[in-house]
Design a protein around this motif. Structure first.
Motif, PDB file in Angstrom:
ATOM      1  N   THR A  99     -50.786 -64.833  10.215  1.00 45.77           N
ATOM      2  CA  THR A  99     -50.765 -63.658   9.332  1.00 45.77           C
ATOM      3  C   THR A  99     -51.975 -63.610   8.399  1.00 45.77           C
ATOM      4  N   LYS A 100     -52.675 -64.709   8.276  1.00 47.87           N
ATOM      5  CA  LYS A 100     -53.891 -64.717   7.462  1.00 47.87           C
ATOM      6  C   LYS A 100     -55.107 -64.201   8.225  1.00 47.87           C
ATOM      7  N   LEU A 101     -54.968 -64.097   9.546  1.00 54.10           N
ATOM      8  CA  LEU A 101     -56.102 -63.708  10.387  1.00 54.10           C
ATOM      9  C   LEU A 101     -55.958 -62.254  10.823  1.00 54.10           C
ATOM     10  N   PRO A 102     -56.935 -61.400  10.523  1.00 55.21           N
ATOM     11  CA  PRO A 102     -56.892 -60.009  10.990  1.00 55.21           C
ATOM     12  C   PRO A 102     -56.940 -59.952  12.515  1.00 55.21           C
ATOM     13  N   ARG A 103     -56.211 -59.020  13.089  1.00 53.44           N
ATOM     14  CA  ARG A 103     -56.213 -58.884  14.546  1.00 53.44           C
ATOM     15  C   ARG A 103     -57.619 -58.645  15.063  1.00 53.44           C
ATOM     16  N   LYS A 104     -58.404 -57.874  14.353  1.00 56.28           N
ATOM     17  CA  LYS A 104     -59.766 -57.580  14.796  1.00 56.28           C
ATOM     18  C   LYS A 104     -60.577 -58.864  14.948  1.00 56.28           C
ATOM     19  N   LEU A 105     -60.399 -59.809  14.008  1.00 59.95           N
ATOM     20  CA  LEU A 105     -61.119 -61.080  14.083  1.00 59.95           C
ATOM     21  C   LEU A 105     -60.642 -61.896  15.280  1.00 59.95           C
ATOM     22  N   VAL A 106     -59.343 -61.923  15.516  1.00 58.67           N
ATOM     23  CA  VAL A 106     -58.787 -62.666  16.650  1.00 58.67           C
ATOM     24  C   VAL A 106     -59.341 -62.126  17.965  1.00 58.67           C
ATOM     25  N   GLU A 107     -59.360 -60.820  18.098  1.00 54.65           N
ATOM     26  CA  GLU A 107     -59.885 -60.206  19.315  1.00 54.65           C
ATOM     27  C   GLU A 107     -61.372 -60.483  19.484  1.00 54.65           C
ATOM     28  N   GLU A 108     -62.116 -60.435  18.380  1.00 54.81           N
ATOM     29  CA  GLU A 108     -63.557 -60.663  18.461  1.00 54.81           C
ATOM     30  C   GLU A 108     -63.861 -62.116  18.821  1.00 54.81           C
ATOM     31  N   LEU A 109     -63.086 -63.046  18.296  1.00 53.34           N
ATOM     32  CA  LEU A 109     -63.264 -64.448  18.668  1.00 53.34           C
ATOM     33  C   LEU A 109     -63.049 -64.649  20.162  1.00 53.34           C
ATOM     34  N   SER A 110     -62.041 -63.986  20.702  1.00 52.51           N
ATOM     35  CA  SER A 110     -61.773 -64.091  22.128  1.00 52.51           C
ATOM     36  C   SER A 110     -62.886 -63.450  22.949  1.00 52.51           C
ATOM     37  N   ARG A 111     -63.285 -62.256  22.556  1.00 46.12           N
ATOM     38  CA  ARG A 111     -64.309 -61.517  23.308  1.00 46.12           C
ATOM     39  C   ARG A 111     -65.633 -62.267  23.295  1.00 46.12           C
ATOM     40  N   VAL A 112     -66.063 -62.671  22.115  1.00 45.42           N
ATOM     41  CA  VAL A 112     -67.342 -63.372  21.990  1.00 45.42           C
ATOM     42  C   VAL A 112     -67.281 -64.727  22.686  1.00 45.42           C
ATOM     43  N   GLY A 113     -66.114 -65.390  22.622  1.00 46.64           N
ATOM     44  CA  GLY A 113     -65.973 -66.679  23.285  1.00 46.64           C
ATOM     45  C   GLY A 113     -66.199 -66.584  24.783  1.00 46.64           C
ATOM     46  N   THR A 114     -65.660 -65.539  25.401  1.00 44.19           N
ATOM     47  CA  THR A 114     -65.849 -65.352  26.842  1.00 44.19           C
ATOM     48  C   THR A 114     -67.314 -65.111  27.169  1.00 44.19           C
ATOM     49  N   LEU A 115     -67.935 -64.191  26.467  1.00 47.82           N
ATOM     50  CA  LEU A 115     -69.339 -63.873  26.739  1.00 47.82           C
ATOM     51  C   LEU A 115     -70.245 -65.057  26.407  1.00 47.82           C
ATOM     52  N   SER A 116     -69.939 -65.718  25.319  1.00 43.98           N
ATOM     53  CA  SER A 116     -70.746 -66.858  24.884  1.00 43.98           C
ATOM     54  C   SER A 116     -70.724 -67.984  25.910  1.00 43.98           C
ATOM     55  N   GLN A 117     -69.550 -68.246  26.481  1.00 38.27           N
ATOM     56  CA  GLN A 117     -69.464 -69.311  27.479  1.00 38.27           C
ATOM     57  C   GLN A 117     -70.283 -68.983  28.721  1.00 38.27           C
ATOM     58  N   GLN A 118     -70.294 -67.729  29.112  1.00 40.04           N
ATOM     59  CA  GLN A 118     -71.110 -67.336  30.264  1.00 40.04           C
ATOM     60  C   GLN A 118     -72.595 -67.537  29.978  1.00 40.04           C
ATOM     61  N   GLU A 119     -73.014 -67.199  28.774  1.00 36.29           N
ATOM     62  CA  GLU A 119     -74.426 -67.366  28.414  1.00 36.29           C
ATOM     63  C   GLU A 119     -74.776 -68.833  28.228  1.00 36.29           C
ATOM     64  N   LEU A 418     -64.585 -73.761  19.780  1.00 37.05           N
ATOM     65  CA  LEU A 418     -63.679 -74.889  19.548  1.00 37.05           C
ATOM     66  C   LEU A 418     -64.238 -75.846  18.506  1.00 37.05           C
ATOM     67  N   LEU A 419     -64.547 -75.346  17.339  1.00 30.97           N
ATOM     68  CA  LEU A 419     -65.037 -76.208  16.259  1.00 30.97           C
ATOM     69  C   LEU A 419     -63.841 -76.794  15.519  1.00 30.97           C
ATOM     70  N   GLY A 420     -63.891 -78.097  15.289  1.00 30.01           N
ATOM     71  CA  GLY A 420     -62.754 -78.822  14.745  1.00 30.01           C
ATOM     72  C   GLY A 420     -62.069 -79.658  15.813  1.00 30.01           C
ATOM     73  N   TYR A 421     -62.489 -79.474  17.054  1.00 28.15           N
ATOM     74  CA  TYR A 421     -61.890 -80.148  18.210  1.00 28.15           C
ATOM     75  C   TYR A 421     -62.446 -81.559  18.402  1.00 28.15           C
ATOM     76  N   PHE A 422     -63.753 -81.724  18.248  1.00 29.17           N
ATOM     77  CA  PHE A 422     -64.409 -82.975  18.647  1.00 29.17           C
ATOM     78  C   PHE A 422     -63.821 -84.243  18.024  1.00 29.17           C
ATOM     79  N   PRO A 423     -63.506 -84.276  16.739  1.00 25.05           N
ATOM     80  CA  PRO A 423     -63.001 -85.546  16.194  1.00 25.05           C
ATOM     81  C   PRO A 423     -61.714 -86.021  16.846  1.00 25.05           C
ATOM     82  N   THR A 424     -60.964 -85.104  17.475  1.00 29.43           N
ATOM     83  CA  THR A 424     -59.718 -85.532  18.117  1.00 29.43           C
ATOM     84  C   THR A 424     -59.981 -86.458  19.299  1.00 29.43           C
TER      85      THR A 424
END
Length: 506
Positions: A99-119, A418-424
């Motif tokens: 509830t702290k995260l705007p839907r627009k931000l969630v969608e943009e993270l997903s969209r950019v993540g897909t394109l970013s991984q391809q690049e 996936l920032l915050g993942y590596f130390p795990t």
């Protein structure tokens, strides 16, 4: 007074339906990494963003808030560590974060993540950080925005907001406190090994190992330790991973190099360890926290245990080496078991994290942990990552990566957000060693079992001791319940010294 059972049932049904929708996004993500034509990236980004938005909409429904208010008494009625209290606790945690995260931000993270991984795939292939830099800049900006929206925990730092998504309740300060003695012990052990002047013949591992034979042999290894291929599969991707799509559907990937045997084989054992955890979660609890892994650190403990504590052990190869000689007769002709075992446990600085030996691996993680904190708190900008990476690598490994593909472009994580993942990963190494010591105490002579090809006693012990609980307990509490001790790096330090000092005579 509300009917608590009816309310609890309504919450669980909502969570399960949301999990099914989320799993559709997971399937799209797996397909993106394995099968997607390059020209389909933009459409896939839009598909992923839509599903992420729908999941977010369901995850922030006011109904959840109402149900959680009614269920606030469950902990008092059932007990703080009861399954029902865990479901309510984790549902509240996820609801409050969502509830702290705007839907627009969630969608943009997903969209950019897909394109970013391809690049990222293109940039890595061409060793061209400049091609990827705009996407990393965009992703870092979005992750900073996410961290600010979630909020900095009291007494913590901004990075904690992202870390908590992967290792609930953990803090940067706590991880630094356990990494410090691990780094000190690692540096000491490395110094002693380098001073020994002893080196195995690792050229054994760079002979020709036909890819088809590697695939078959790796699948044999994964099956032997308990990964079910009737509930999973193995494919090829640019970066190895495991996707738990849902009950009965767990997908592993790896990559092959004809002239580097350890990469695919130990990569498959690693991902199979993740897969065994996914397949061991209670199917009936899918959608609730009781059907989810306790944390990424616990998840990593399972993969690193099977890859290293089991898979690189001499008893494991007493069983598997005759099969390896049959599968790779030309490469292993005349090579003794002890020579092969020494080669797969060689210790030397290397560029690639996923191919690093057990000792230097944690230095790779600490480097990324350090840079991630700087990226999120603004001390480091994306354009300066190559220089910062190379400087830190020179400091820790005594050499500078010759190009970005062997340096800061080697991992997919930052392109995916996936920032915050590596130390795990290093937490997983610690948890694995502590759990393995407990397994030895409970099960007896594991070495003798492995030499006979008996891996099910360990797998079944993990099923009941770790997997069956899902997320009922936070990682630290789970480790304490299973081992009788709070998490520390002590068991990992003991393991590293006991395995490598005899190999190098130090």
């Amino acid at each position: 007074m509300p009917d608590l059972q009816q309310t609890y049932t309504a919450l669980v049904e909502h969570l399960r339906e949301t999990a099914v929708l989320r799993s559709c996004g997971g399937l799209l993500g797996w397909d993106e990494q394995t099968c997607l034509p390059p020209e389909g990236a933009e459409h896939r980004a839009n598909q992923g963003a839509l599903i992420a938005g729908l999941v977010h909409e369901r995850s922030t429904s006011p109904k959840i808030g109402e149900w959680l208010t009614e269920l606030a008494v469950v902990e008092g009625l059932k007990g703080a560590e009861s399954p029902e209290a865990a479901v309510v606790r984790e549902a509240r945690r996820n609801y409050e974060r969502s509830t702290k995260l705007p839907r627009k931000l969630v969608e943009e993270l997903s969209r950019v993540g897909t394109l970013s991984q391809q690049e990222w795939v293109v940039a890595k292939k061409n060793k061209d950080f400049a091609h990827f830099e705009p996407w990393l800049t965009k992703m870092i900006g979005l992750k900073r925005e996410e961290a600010q929206a979630v909020g900095i925990p009291k007494g913590g730092v901004i990075y904690d907001a992202l870390l908590d998504d992967y290792e609930p309740g953990a803090s940067t300060a706590e991880i630094n406190s356990v990494f410090a003695p691990l780094r000190e012990a690692t540096v000491t052990l490395l110094s002693d090994i380098r001073g020994s002047g002893k080196r195995p013949d690792d050229s054994i591992l760079t002979r020709s190992y036909p890819v088809d034979a590697q695939g078959e042999f790796a699948k044999k290894g994964a099956s032997a330790i308990g990964f079910s291929f009737t509930a999973g599969r193995l494919d090829v991707s640019a970066h190895p991973f495991c996707s738990g799509i849902g009950p009965g559907d767990c997908r592993l990937t790896t990559r092959y190099n004809e002239f580097h045997f350890p990469g695919a084989f130990f990569g498959v054992l690693h991902e199979a360890g993740h897969g065994i955890y996914e397949q061991g979660l209670p199917r009936a609890q899918f959608g609730t926290c009781l059907g989810e892994a306790a944390s990424l650190g616990i998840h990593e403990s399972q993969s690193r245990m099977w890859e290293n504590l089991v898979g690189r052990s001499l008893p494991f190869w007493k069983h598997f080496y005759p099969q390896a000689q049959a599968a790779f007769s030309d490469a292993l002709k005349g090579v003794k078991l002890e020579e092969f075992h020494a080669a797969i446990n060689d210790v030397q600085p290397s560029w690639i994290r996923v191919e690093a030996d057990e000792i230097t691996y944690n230095l790779h993680i600490m480097l990324r942990f350090e840079l991630e904190q700087q990226l999120i708190d603004g001390r480091l900008e994306a354009r300066d990552v190559p220089d910062a990476w190379n400087s830190a690598f020179q400091r820790d490994f005594g050499m500078t990566p010759p190009d970005a593909s062997l340096g800061c472009l080697q991992d997919v994580h930052w392109s995916a957000g996936l920032l915050g993942y590596f130390p795990t990963y290093s937490l997983g190494n610690m948890f694995a060693a502590q759990l393995f010591e407990a397994a030895r105490e409970k099960l007896g002579d594991l070495d003798a079992m492995f030499a006979r090809g008996e891996f099910m006693p360990l797998k079944e012990w993990l099923n009941t001791s770790v997997h069956a609980h899902g997320q009922r307990y936070r990682s630290g509490r789970l480790i304490e319940l299973v081992t009788g001790k709070k998490p520390t790096p002590d068991a990992l330090i003991r393991h590293l010294n006991s395995r490598f000092r005899p190999l190098f005579g130090v």
